[in-house]
Design an enzyme around this catalytic site. Sequence first.
Site, PDB file in Angstrom:
ATOM      1  N   ASP A 169       4.277 -47.118  71.294  1.00  0.00           N
ATOM      2  CA  ASP A 169       5.337 -46.929  72.286  1.00  0.00           C
ATOM      3  C   ASP A 169       6.674 -47.347  71.703  1.00  0.00           C
ATOM      4  O   ASP A 169       6.785 -48.428  71.096  1.00  0.00           O
ATOM      5  CB  ASP A 169       5.073 -47.787  73.531  1.00  0.00           C
ATOM      6  CG  ASP A 169       3.971 -47.225  74.409  1.00  0.00           C
ATOM      7  OD1 ASP A 169       3.430 -46.153  74.082  1.00  0.00           O
ATOM      8  OD2 ASP A 169       3.656 -47.863  75.433  1.00  0.00           O
ATOM      9  N   LYS A 173       5.280 -39.324  78.373  1.00  0.00           N
ATOM     10  CA  LYS A 173       4.431 -39.458  79.552  1.00  0.00           C
ATOM     11  C   LYS A 173       4.964 -38.637  80.723  1.00  0.00           C
ATOM     12  O   LYS A 173       6.175 -38.589  80.956  1.00  0.00           O
ATOM     13  CB  LYS A 173       4.335 -40.926  79.982  1.00  0.00           C
ATOM     14  CG  LYS A 173       3.620 -41.831  78.988  1.00  0.00           C
ATOM     15  CD  LYS A 173       3.517 -43.247  79.536  1.00  0.00           C
ATOM     16  CE  LYS A 173       2.910 -44.204  78.511  1.00  0.00           C
ATOM     17  NZ  LYS A 173       1.485 -43.928  78.271  1.00  0.00           N
ATOM     18  N   GLY A 192       0.519 -53.026  79.305  1.00  0.00           N
ATOM     19  CA  GLY A 192       1.572 -53.989  79.590  1.00  0.00           C
ATOM     20  C   GLY A 192       1.095 -55.397  79.858  1.00  0.00           C
ATOM     21  O   GLY A 192       1.884 -56.260  80.248  1.00  0.00           O
ATOM     22  N   ARG A 247     -16.792 -49.506  76.351  1.00  0.00           N
ATOM     23  CA  ARG A 247     -18.224 -49.810  76.421  1.00  0.00           C
ATOM     24  C   ARG A 247     -18.901 -48.982  77.514  1.00  0.00           C
ATOM     25  O   ARG A 247     -20.051 -48.547  77.359  1.00  0.00           O
ATOM     26  CB  ARG A 247     -18.446 -51.303  76.659  1.00  0.00           C
ATOM     27  CG  ARG A 247     -18.222 -52.168  75.426  1.00  0.00           C
ATOM     28  CD  ARG A 247     -18.750 -53.569  75.642  1.00  0.00           C
ATOM     29  NE  ARG A 247     -18.555 -54.434  74.489  1.00  0.00           N
ATOM     30  CZ  ARG A 247     -19.353 -54.487  73.428  1.00  0.00           C
ATOM     31  NH1 ARG A 247     -20.425 -53.690  73.373  1.00  0.00           N
ATOM     32  NH2 ARG A 247     -19.105 -55.320  72.435  1.00  0.00           N
ATOM     33  N   GLY A 253      -3.528 -52.882  76.502  1.00  0.00           N
ATOM     34  CA  GLY A 253      -3.725 -54.299  76.225  1.00  0.00           C
ATOM     35  C   GLY A 253      -3.927 -54.653  74.772  1.00  0.00           C
ATOM     36  O   GLY A 253      -4.106 -55.831  74.440  1.00  0.00           O
ATOM     37  N   GLY A 290       1.165 -50.328  72.966  1.00  0.00           N
ATOM     38  CA  GLY A 290       2.352 -50.216  73.805  1.00  0.00           C
ATOM     39  C   GLY A 290       3.291 -51.383  73.619  1.00  0.00           C
ATOM     40  O   GLY A 290       4.014 -51.496  72.633  1.00  0.00           O
ATOM     41  N   SER A 291       3.236 -52.310  74.573  1.00  0.00           N
ATOM     42  CA  SER A 291       4.151 -53.445  74.569  1.00  0.00           C
ATOM     43  C   SER A 291       3.851 -54.426  73.447  1.00  0.00           C
ATOM     44  O   SER A 291       4.706 -55.244  73.084  1.00  0.00           O
ATOM     45  CB  SER A 291       4.061 -54.165  75.923  1.00  0.00           C
ATOM     46  OG  SER A 291       4.102 -53.245  76.994  1.00  0.00           O
TER      47      SER A 291
END
Length: 309
Positions: A40, A97, A169, A181, A230, A251-252
Site C-alpha cells: 500500500d 481499491k 490496519g 487455515r 495484519g 498495508g500499514s
Amino acid sequence: MASDGVVTVYGDGAITDTKVSSYAVKVGLAQMLRGGVIMDVVNAEQARIAEEAGATAVMALERVPADIRAQGGVARMSDPGLIKEIKSAVTIPVMAKARIGHFVEAQILEAIGIDYIDESEVLTPADDXHHINKHNFRIPFVCGCRNLGEALRRIAEGAAMIRTKGEAGTGNVIEAVRHVRSVLGDIRKLQSLDDDEVFAFAKQIAAPYELVRQTKQLGRLPVVNFAAGGVATPADAALMMQLGCDGVFVGSGVFKSGDPARRARAIVQAVTHYNDPHILAEVSCSLGEAMVGINLKDEKVERYAERSE
C-alpha cells in the site's frame, strides 16, 4: 473445460469461448504476481520506495487502512488524480481499491488505466447484498475471503486473484492466519470426499459445484491466493508463505513503521526466502519500530472482514 466460465488455470487444453478466454487472460495476469509482495502506498515517493525494495505491485490509496480505522467516516475510492500520479511514478503494476458493489468506481478505475482492481472490504461497502460482476471488466480483480465458500463465490463473479481478508490496519496477523487455515483446511477436507459427497459439500459452503469440483481436482484454489490483513513483519510474511499463500499484501505495516524502506526490503526478502530461517533472522535485524498493533479481542474494534460474504 468446466462450464459456467470456469477455467482450469493449472491444466492444459484450448480455450475457445471468448468470455472464458478473457477471464483466462486475467487469471494469467494475476499469476504473474505470484511469489511477490504488493504494498500500500499513498503517494509517488512511497511508490518509488516500494518499487526499489522489490515489490511486484503497489496499491494506490489516499489513506492506508490504519488511518481509515483511526479517522473513521466513509472510506471511498481514492482520487483518480492521485492514482494516476502514483502510476506515472513507477514501472511496476498499480492496483486501486473500489468499494464492494460499486461498479461505477470500478469503471472509473478501468478508464484511467489501472492494472488491477481490489473490490475491498477495507472501504465502506456500497452494496450490502451484491458484489461487482467482475466478468464485465477487461482488467483483473482481486477479492478477499475468510473461507473456501467466499473464495469460490468471488471467483464465480470473476475474481482473478483471491486474498485473505485478515483485519487490515491492525498490524495483527491472527485473522489472516485463521482465514488461510480455513481455506486450506476446507480444500484438504474436499479432497477426501467422493464424487457424490462433493455435491453436498458445494451446497454446504454455498459455492458453485463446478468450481468446487475443479478445486478438488487441483488440490488448491483455481487462482492465486495471497495473504493480506495484519502482515507487519518479515516473520509475518514468511509465516503466511509457509502456510501456503502465493504472495503477500502489506498495508500499514511498512509505512507506519520506523524505517519504511528497510522494512519494505526485509519483507520482500522474507517472501523470497520464506523457508530459510537464517536469512529471515538476518533481514529481521535493526528494522526500527514496527507499527503499533491493535488487540482484536477488544470488542470496540470494527471487523472489516465481516462486511461481506
